[in-house]
Scaffold this active site. Sequence first.
Site, PDB file in Angstrom:
ATOM      1  N   ARG A 207       1.109 -29.824  70.291  1.00 54.22           N
ATOM      2  CA  ARG A 207       2.274 -29.620  71.167  1.00 54.22           C
ATOM      3  C   ARG A 207       2.643 -30.874  71.973  1.00 54.22           C
ATOM      4  O   ARG A 207       3.039 -30.781  73.144  1.00 54.22           O
ATOM      5  CB  ARG A 207       2.039 -28.436  72.122  1.00 54.22           C
TER       6      ARG A 207
ATOM      7  N   SER B 241       5.593 -18.989  74.409  1.00 55.93           N
ATOM      8  CA  SER B 241       4.272 -19.111  75.055  1.00 55.93           C
ATOM      9  C   SER B 241       4.392 -20.120  76.183  1.00 55.93           C
ATOM     10  O   SER B 241       4.816 -21.252  75.962  1.00 55.93           O
ATOM     11  CB  SER B 241       3.230 -19.617  74.060  1.00 55.93           C
TER      12      SER B 241
ATOM     13  N   GLU C 171       2.912 -25.329  78.452  1.00 57.26           N
ATOM     14  CA  GLU C 171       3.573 -25.838  77.239  1.00 57.26           C
ATOM     15  C   GLU C 171       5.061 -26.024  77.548  1.00 57.26           C
ATOM     16  O   GLU C 171       5.691 -26.975  77.114  1.00 57.26           O
ATOM     17  CB  GLU C 171       3.393 -24.815  76.107  1.00 57.26           C
TER      18      GLU C 171
HETATM   19  C1  LIG Z   1      10.613 -16.380  71.562  1.00 54.62           C
HETATM   20  C2  LIG Z   1      10.086 -17.779  71.423  1.00 54.62           C
HETATM   21  C3  LIG Z   1       9.102 -18.059  70.474  1.00 54.62           C
HETATM   22  C4  LIG Z   1       8.598 -19.360  70.329  1.00 54.62           C
HETATM   23  N1  LIG Z   1       7.645 -19.594  69.384  1.00 54.62           N
HETATM   24  C5  LIG Z   1       7.154 -20.854  69.242  1.00 54.62           C
HETATM   25  C6  LIG Z   1       6.147 -21.129  68.248  1.00 54.62           C
HETATM   26  O1  LIG Z   1       5.726 -20.275  67.496  1.00 54.62           O
HETATM   27  N2  LIG Z   1       5.699 -22.399  68.146  1.00 54.62           N
HETATM   28  C7  LIG Z   1       6.153 -23.411  68.952  1.00 54.62           C
HETATM   29  O2  LIG Z   1       5.714 -24.549  68.797  1.00 54.62           O
HETATM   30  N3  LIG Z   1       7.094 -23.169  69.901  1.00 54.62           N
HETATM   31  C8  LIG Z   1       7.601 -21.929  70.053  1.00 54.62           C
HETATM   32  N4  LIG Z   1       8.549 -21.683  71.007  1.00 54.62           N
HETATM   33  C9  LIG Z   1       8.999 -22.772  71.892  1.00 54.62           C
HETATM   34  C10 LIG Z   1      10.206 -23.557  71.366  1.00 54.62           C
HETATM   35  O3  LIG Z   1      10.972 -22.822  70.451  1.00 54.62           O
HETATM   36  C11 LIG Z   1       9.774 -24.864  70.728  1.00 54.62           C
HETATM   37  O4  LIG Z   1       9.066 -25.638  71.662  1.00 54.62           O
HETATM   38  C12 LIG Z   1      10.962 -25.697  70.232  1.00 54.62           C
HETATM   39  O5  LIG Z   1      10.456 -26.787  69.525  1.00 54.62           O
HETATM   40  C13 LIG Z   1      11.849 -26.191  71.376  1.00 54.62           C
HETATM   41  O6  LIG Z   1      13.041 -26.705  70.795  1.00 54.62           O
HETATM   42  P1  LIG Z   1      14.417 -26.668  71.601  1.00 54.62           P
HETATM   43  O7  LIG Z   1      15.447 -27.277  70.741  1.00 54.62           O
HETATM   44  O8  LIG Z   1      14.684 -25.309  72.099  1.00 54.62           O
HETATM   45  O9  LIG Z   1      14.072 -27.668  72.782  1.00 54.62           O
HETATM   46  P2  LIG Z   1      14.499 -27.540  74.319  1.00 54.62           P
HETATM   47  O10 LIG Z   1      13.789 -26.385  74.943  1.00 54.62           O
HETATM   48  O11 LIG Z   1      15.958 -27.604  74.460  1.00 54.62           O
HETATM   49  O12 LIG Z   1      13.871 -28.881  74.864  1.00 54.62           O
HETATM   50  C14 LIG Z   1      12.469 -29.072  74.882  1.00 54.62           C
HETATM   51  C15 LIG Z   1      12.197 -30.567  75.114  1.00 54.62           C
HETATM   52  O13 LIG Z   1      12.625 -31.284  73.955  1.00 54.62           O
HETATM   53  C16 LIG Z   1      13.502 -32.351  74.334  1.00 54.62           C
HETATM   54  N5  LIG Z   1      14.464 -32.533  73.234  1.00 54.62           N
HETATM   55  C17 LIG Z   1      15.250 -31.585  72.659  1.00 54.62           C
HETATM   56  N6  LIG Z   1      15.984 -32.137  71.667  1.00 54.62           N
HETATM   57  C18 LIG Z   1      15.647 -33.445  71.628  1.00 54.62           C
HETATM   58  C19 LIG Z   1      16.068 -34.544  70.813  1.00 54.62           C
HETATM   59  N7  LIG Z   1      16.977 -34.423  69.854  1.00 54.62           N
HETATM   60  N8  LIG Z   1      15.509 -35.754  71.050  1.00 54.62           N
HETATM   61  C20 LIG Z   1      14.597 -35.929  72.022  1.00 54.62           C
HETATM   62  N9  LIG Z   1      14.157 -34.921  72.823  1.00 54.62           N
HETATM   63  C21 LIG Z   1      14.679 -33.709  72.620  1.00 54.62           C
HETATM   64  C22 LIG Z   1      14.163 -31.859  75.611  1.00 54.62           C
HETATM   65  O14 LIG Z   1      14.613 -32.934  76.409  1.00 54.62           O
HETATM   66  C23 LIG Z   1      13.011 -31.117  76.276  1.00 54.62           C
HETATM   67  O15 LIG Z   1      12.218 -31.992  77.002  1.00 54.62           O
HETATM   68  C24 LIG Z   1       9.072 -20.392  71.175  1.00 54.62           C
HETATM   69  C25 LIG Z   1      10.078 -20.109  72.120  1.00 54.62           C
HETATM   70  C26 LIG Z   1      10.572 -18.820  72.248  1.00 54.62           C
HETATM   71  C27 LIG Z   1      11.645 -18.550  73.254  1.00 54.62           C
END
Ligand SMILES: Cc1cc2nc3c(=O)[nH]c(=O)nc-3n(C[C@H](O)[C@H](O)[C@H](O)COP(=O)(O)OP(=O)(O)OC[C@H]3O[C@@H](n4cnc5c(N)ncnc54)[C@H](O)[C@@H]3O)c2cc1C
Length: 306
Positions: A177, A227, A297
């Site tokens: 992560r 999580s 996380e």
């Molecule tokens: C119901 C649910 C289930 C989930 N299950 C999992 C799972 O099984 N496994 C897991 O790993 N995670 C899980 N997550 C967490 C999440 O989906 C992941 O961490 C995902 O990778 C976040 O992506 P995002 O686009 O939503 O990022 P955001 O939440 O929008 O941003 C997260 C971080 O990434 C940075 N970021 C976003 N895009 C970019 C880019 N293009 N370049 C540089 N930085 C960037 C942002 O600045 C921020 O710091 C879950 C979340 C939910 C709500």
Amino acid sequence: METKEKIYNKLLKLVKKDNVKVNERLKDHLYTKLGGKADFFITPTTFQEVQNVVKLSNEDNIPFTLLGNGSNLIIKDGGIRGIVINLKHLNDISSEGNTVVAQSGARIIDASRHALKQSLSGLEFACGIPGTVGGALYMNAGAYGGEIKDVLDYAYVVDKEGNLVKRLASELNLDYRTSNIPENGDIVLEATFNLKPASYEDIKAIMDDLTFKRESKQPLEYPSCGSVFKRPPGYFAGKLIQDSKLQGTNIGGAEVSTKHAGFIVNKNNASTTDYISLIEHVQRTVKDKFGVDLEREVRIIGEDTD
Ligand SMILES: Cc1cc2nc3c(=O)[nH]c(=O)nc-3n(C[C@H](O)[C@H](O)[C@H](O)COP(=O)(O)OP(=O)(O)OC[C@H]3O[C@@H](n4cnc5c(N)ncnc54)[C@H](O)[C@@H]3O)c2cc1C
């Protein structure tokens, strides 16, 4: 920092008018449905536009923040100063041979489905992760034994100076992560995944199984950020929280999920303060009971209210 009006006018020279919003409500873009406003919310449509915005930010000292699908973020009620960049228009997914190339605003779920259609195996683990490709690389997203690190070949990023740079997966320090994307200040624009040919039916069966597991164990009926805590070495965060009898505990509208102890859900119009107070309460209780530090996380960013 320049006045808001000056910044707005400069942004209009770099990004189409429809793609520059002022005082945008960020809660509409976040899975938790929490958080304040962004001074500017922009949705560039080309790599060049992203590079130009980074250069503007450097020249005029305007901070910027990347927002993907908002599924791993809590944004404080005071919102975000400066520019929020969202890459939802850069969402193309294609494939060639055994590789899938996905732009960073595409959903990682869609990259996983695209791989299935091409009978390419390796992204099945991502079939239920609700983030973008950029967000998934940022935190080396993973589930059910798979992670981005296993399949990423290389990525194109915009570096701190605004240059378009190719980074090999081995250069991103992908680990549980985490990656070095935040410390380098990179913006991910595109990722190339190396996959393996396999039968469509076998890939589909794995994805169906993972979807069933996810839907039966996770409180997907409520807003949440997934999580909240990383897995502490030697333990499971959810089990520690469950054994601390914290499930069902609430502060304001935020509640430790009764379905999955690792989730905190926005059950009833929670404020960010409710959410953060509950996270800290869980950390303190688990520390007192088991002596284990739960590391978050989910990222918490933005300003407090005055
Ligand atoms: C119901 C649910 C289930 C989930 N299950 C999992 C799972 O099984 N496994 C897991 O790993 N995670 C899980 N997550 C967490 C999440 O989906 C992941 O961490 C995902 O990778 C976040 O992506 P995002 O686009 O939503 O990022 P955001 O939440 O929008 O941003 C997260 C971080 O990434 C940075 N970021 C976003 N895009 C970019 C880019 N293009 N370049 C540089 N930085 C960037 C942002 O600045 C921020 O710091 C879950 C979340 C939910 C709500």
